[in-house]
Design a protein around this motif. Structure first.
Motif, PDB file in Angstrom:
ATOM      1  N   ARG A 124      -4.026   1.895   4.599  1.00  0.00           N
ATOM      2  CA  ARG A 124      -4.417   2.226   3.179  1.00  0.00           C
ATOM      3  C   ARG A 124      -4.276   0.712   2.440  1.00  0.00           C
ATOM      4  O   ARG A 124      -3.831  -0.311   2.573  1.00  0.00           O
TER       5      ARG A 124
ATOM      6  N   ALA B 254       2.050  -0.920  -5.674  1.00  0.00           N
ATOM      7  CA  ALA B 254       1.169  -0.139  -4.593  1.00  0.00           C
ATOM      8  C   ALA B 254       1.688  -0.286  -3.129  1.00  0.00           C
ATOM      9  O   ALA B 254       1.566   0.865  -2.741  1.00  0.00           O
TER      10      ALA B 254
ATOM     11  N   GLU C 112      -7.800   2.624  -1.759  1.00  0.00           N
ATOM     12  CA  GLU C 112      -7.174   3.646  -2.891  1.00  0.00           C
ATOM     13  C   GLU C 112      -8.165   3.731  -3.914  1.00  0.00           C
ATOM     14  O   GLU C 112      -8.529   2.863  -4.465  1.00  0.00           O
TER      15      GLU C 112
ATOM     16  N   HIS D 207      -5.326  -1.423  -1.203  1.00  0.00           N
ATOM     17  CA  HIS D 207      -5.496  -1.476  -2.503  1.00  0.00           C
ATOM     18  C   HIS D 207      -6.260  -2.735  -3.194  1.00  0.00           C
ATOM     19  O   HIS D 207      -6.067  -3.825  -2.777  1.00  0.00           O
ATOM     20  N   SER D 208      -7.196  -2.359  -4.191  1.00  0.00           N
ATOM     21  CA  SER D 208      -7.926  -3.456  -4.689  1.00  0.00           C
ATOM     22  C   SER D 208      -8.079  -3.339  -6.194  1.00  0.00           C
ATOM     23  O   SER D 208      -7.881  -2.388  -6.713  1.00  0.00           O
TER      24      SER D 208
ATOM     25  N   ARG E 168       0.712  -4.460 -10.260  1.00  0.00           N
ATOM     26  CA  ARG E 168      -0.113  -3.534  -9.845  1.00  0.00           C
ATOM     27  C   ARG E 168      -0.016  -3.589  -8.278  1.00  0.00           C
ATOM     28  O   ARG E 168       0.040  -2.759  -7.724  1.00  0.00           O
ATOM     29  N   PHE E 169      -0.129  -4.701  -7.556  1.00  0.00           N
ATOM     30  CA  PHE E 169      -0.277  -4.745  -6.187  1.00  0.00           C
ATOM     31  C   PHE E 169       1.234  -4.485  -5.595  1.00  0.00           C
ATOM     32  O   PHE E 169       1.606  -3.785  -4.696  1.00  0.00           O
TER      33      PHE E 169
ATOM     34  N   CYS F  29      -3.687  -5.407   0.699  1.00  0.00           N
ATOM     35  CA  CYS F  29      -3.905  -5.753  -0.505  1.00  0.00           C
ATOM     36  C   CYS F  29      -5.294  -6.523  -0.443  1.00  0.00           C
ATOM     37  O   CYS F  29      -5.234  -7.922   0.080  1.00  0.00           O
TER      38      CYS F  29
ATOM     39  N   ILE G 151       0.867   1.310   0.653  1.00  0.00           N
ATOM     40  CA  ILE G 151      -0.480   0.273   0.911  1.00  0.00           C
ATOM     41  C   ILE G 151       0.040  -0.656   1.892  1.00  0.00           C
ATOM     42  O   ILE G 151       1.087  -1.365   1.832  1.00  0.00           O
TER      43      ILE G 151
ATOM     44  N   ARG H 110       3.457   3.070  -2.734  1.00  0.00           N
ATOM     45  CA  ARG H 110       2.360   4.306  -2.254  1.00  0.00           C
ATOM     46  C   ARG H 110       2.120   3.664  -0.700  1.00  0.00           C
ATOM     47  O   ARG H 110       0.905   4.145  -0.373  1.00  0.00           O
TER      48      ARG H 110
END
Length: 690
Positions: free
Chosen positions: A270, A294, A250, A272-273, A290-291, A303, A300, A298
């Motif tokens: 998807r 996500a 993302e 996320h990082s 935040r993780f 991770c 995700i 969203r």
């Protein structure tokens, strides 16, 4: 709400089709609630070495906290040079040129190099021993095993200069692969694009990853595999049927990613990082949050976790705690509050497999809704109304069949029409007041109107969700089209209706409406400015402008640190954080507008009503974010209505207590006029509630 039977028929058929699509999307979302937490092999290996702890022990410790994947970056000759596994020696030739003799540590490494170079389309010749090499020439690279390891070993000659060869991938590190398999972790590969990539060479490279046990691949650098021009040809190789799928980071913005994801049509994972550079500016709690968002909001499903490099003396324990906190934040709550995730190998969402005919039926309902909205703005005879309804139903029904763009345009029409219908339907006639309600009655009616308006917005929500029920929207490969227009147009239409003297009236002729509209516009434009009304209007315009600027995926105005802290607080206090423009602006203003209207403060009510329309517009827009799970959007919208109604009621009671109407201003109510022109039941007049 008087509409022809054909309108109700079209709406019923379209909404039934939408409910089928919504149910299917909900089922697909529920079927993919498994999330992979992954760390980089190089980082965890370094951590284990510094802590003097076996790598297997660290991985098992992390796995107990929720870790389920190990991310392995492919080796390159350049990387292996740093460990001494490859020693390049530049050999001069009599003509002044040179070639490279690369001495490798083992026969296994030599075999890996040969297989990797051949997979990438490079010509490689095998020789039984270094002594059997022919006369060298410039621009070649020869590989031999270190004579101290094996004196009589095979040798390779690659028809490529080492300067170009040293950056090419030669497969995943065997020790990392073995560690992942021993720990029972999913292997996520990271490889880079390479010169001259073709469908055949890409297939060979990807299958070599599958042979090593990788099931997800993320691309290194600023290019996806196949950039430029080969992305669509390579996409079929990144399918579950081939044993490996693409992981899209993302916000990564790699070159060629749009073409690749469009070709995959959502059949990818998807990711996320948080980059190490960002981590240095964030607290551990902020990164955990935040993780969590996500994954929960969203879609995700992988991770990509970089370890904490400044975790102190007990770095293994601190990083284990970091992974545990991320896992607990993701699984917090139950399935019905947007949590309840489990941890394991990541996989793509299923296809929704909806018949295209359903989209056509939803288009019929959208056409009926657009005709309804227009009938609230301008007067239409029964014949004109029927012709417009049928005509628009046919247009949007056909448009919904025209590939994805047609469905997006149809969804945009629904996103504009139904919030406008919800607001205009309950807009009272703008006639001189004949009565004033008590505080209690005014507030009760205002809250009831908010709920009724939200119910009228609901059909638009179902149609938008149904029309965009596709995997490409679940993964944000494609998005709702015209997000700013969906916000601005309904609000502008409502403001125009107020300026022209109100909505169209039943039985009103075109000439009478035209005269009334022109008279209303002239009266409002010539109205002497009063400071209170002028100030409220400026505030309303400012709110609308800020909302539009901040709307969309590339908002021009960011979120302030204070607001971020406020959002984080709400995320912890509530199952899902409601949208600020709904529960702090739109819905409270909607309640205030109607409460003030029935209280007799009509000059304050009108500009407030325009601001209040933001609530219904934003309520529908919440569900336009198709990559957000339905459960989360439902909580967000419902909590926004609840909190917004309470805040609006509190503000109204405070204002009425501080600035009560004088007894001389109260008018005994004999009857009042409802929004559709019919007289309401007479009730006794009451004094303001203190």
């Amino acid at each position: 709400m008087r509409r022809s039977p054909i309108t109700w028929l079209l709406l019923t058929v379209g909404l039934l089709a939408a409910l089928i699509a919504v149910h299917r999307r909900f089922h697909v979302e529920m079927a993919n609630r498994r999330v992979a937490l992954g760390v980089e092999y190089a980082e965890v290996d370094q951590l284990a070495r510094f802590a003097n702890v076996p790598l297997a022990s660290v991985l098992q410790d992390f796995k107990r906290q929720g870790l389920s994947a190990l991310i392995l970056t492919e080796d390159t000759p350049m990387l292996l040079e740093t460990t001494g596994a490859i020693r390049p020696i530049y050999e001069p030739l009599p003509d002044g040129h040179s070639y490279t003799l690369a001495v490798v540590r083992s026969e296994d490494l030599l075999t890996r190099i040969g297989a990797a170079l051949r997979a990438r389309g490079i010509t490689v010749n095998d020789y039984p021993s270094p002594e059997s090499f022919p006369e060298p020439h410039a621009g070649i690279t020869r590989f031999i095993v270190d004579p101290q390891v094996a004196r009589h070993s095979v040798a390779l000659e690659a028809n490529l200069d080492y300067a170009h060869l040293r950056t090419l991938g030669i497969g995943l590190p065997p020790l990392g692969v073995a560690a992942a398999k021993q720990a029972g972790l999913q292997i996520v590969a990271r490889i880079a694009n390479f010169p001259g990539v073709s469908t055949a060479t890409a297939a060979a490279v990807l299958q070599s990853l599958v042979a090593q046990g990788a099931s997800v691949v993320i691309f290194n650098g600023d290019e996806v595999l196949g950039y430029r021009g080969q992305e669509k040809a390579i996409a079929p190789l990144l399918r579950p049927a081939h044993g490996i799928v693409y992981g899209d980071i993302e916000f990564g913005k790699q070159k060629g990613v749009a073409d690749l994801t469009q070709a995959l049509k959502g059949d990818y994972v998807r990711v996320h990082s948080i980059l190490p550079a960002e981590m240095g500016q964030m607290t551990d709690s902020a990164m955990v949050e935040r993780f969590g968002l996500a994954v929960r909001e969203r879609n995700i499903r992988l991770c990509y976790i970089h370890l904490l490099t400044d975790a102190g003396s007990n770095a293994v324990a601190q990083n284990a705690l970091y992974i545990k906190r991320i896992a607990r934040r993701i699984e917090h709550g139950g399935v019905w509050t947007g949590g309840g995730f489990v941890f394991g190998p990541a996989h793509p969402f299923q296809r929704l497999e909806l018949p295209v005919g359903l989209f056509a039926l939803m288009g019929l309902a959208v056409g009926a809704g657009v005709a309804w909205m227009l009938a609230l703005i301008v007067p239409l005879s029964k014949r004109q109304d029927l012709a417009l309804t049928v005509g628009l139903a046919v247009v949007f029904g056909l448009l919904a069949l025209v590939h994805v763009k047609g469905r997006q345009l149809t969804a945009l029409a629904a996103g504009i029409a139904f919030p406008a219908i919800a607001c205009l339907t309950f807009l009272p006639n703008l006639e001189p007041a004949t009565s004033i309600y008590s505080n209690r009655d005014s507030l009760r009616r205002a809250i009831r109107t908010l709920l009724q308006a939200s119910l009228l917005t609901l059909p638009g929500i179902l149609l938008v969700v149904g029309l965009l029920a596709s995997r490409i929207f679940l993964t944000k490969t494609d998005q709702f089209l015209g997000i700013k227009a969906q916000h601005a147009i309904p609000i502008l239409l409502i403001a125009l209706v107020l300026l022209q003297g109100g909505k169209a009236r039943i039985g009103e002729s075109w000439s009478v409406w035209k005269e009334r509209a022109l008279t209303g516009l002239r009266r409002n434009l010539n109205e002497p400015a009063r400071y209170s009304i002028l100030l409220l209007s400026i505030v309303a315009l400012a709110v609308l402008a800020i909302m539009l600027v901040r709307t969309g995926n590339d908002a021009a105005v960011g979120v302030s640190p204070l607001e971020l802290k406020f959002r984080a607080l709400l995320d912890h206090l509530l199952p899902v954080r409601p949208r600020t423009k709904e529960f702090l602006i739109g819905h409270p203003a909607f309640v205030l507008a109607f409460a003030w209207w029935w209280r007799g403060r009509r000059r304050l009510a009108l500009p407030t009503f325009v601001v209040g329309s933001i609530g219904q517009v934003s309520l529908l827009n919440t569900f336009c974010h198709i990559h957000t799970p339905l459960i989360v959007s439902a909580w967000r919208g419902g909590l926004g209505i609840l909190l917004g109604g309470l805040i609006g009621a509190a503000i109204f009671l405070v204002v009425e207590a501080l600035f009560p109407l004088k007894p001389s201003e109260l008018v005994k109510r004999s009857e009042t006029v409802t929004s559709d022109g019919r007289p309401a039941e007479p009730t006794k007049a009451s004094l303001p509630v203190s």
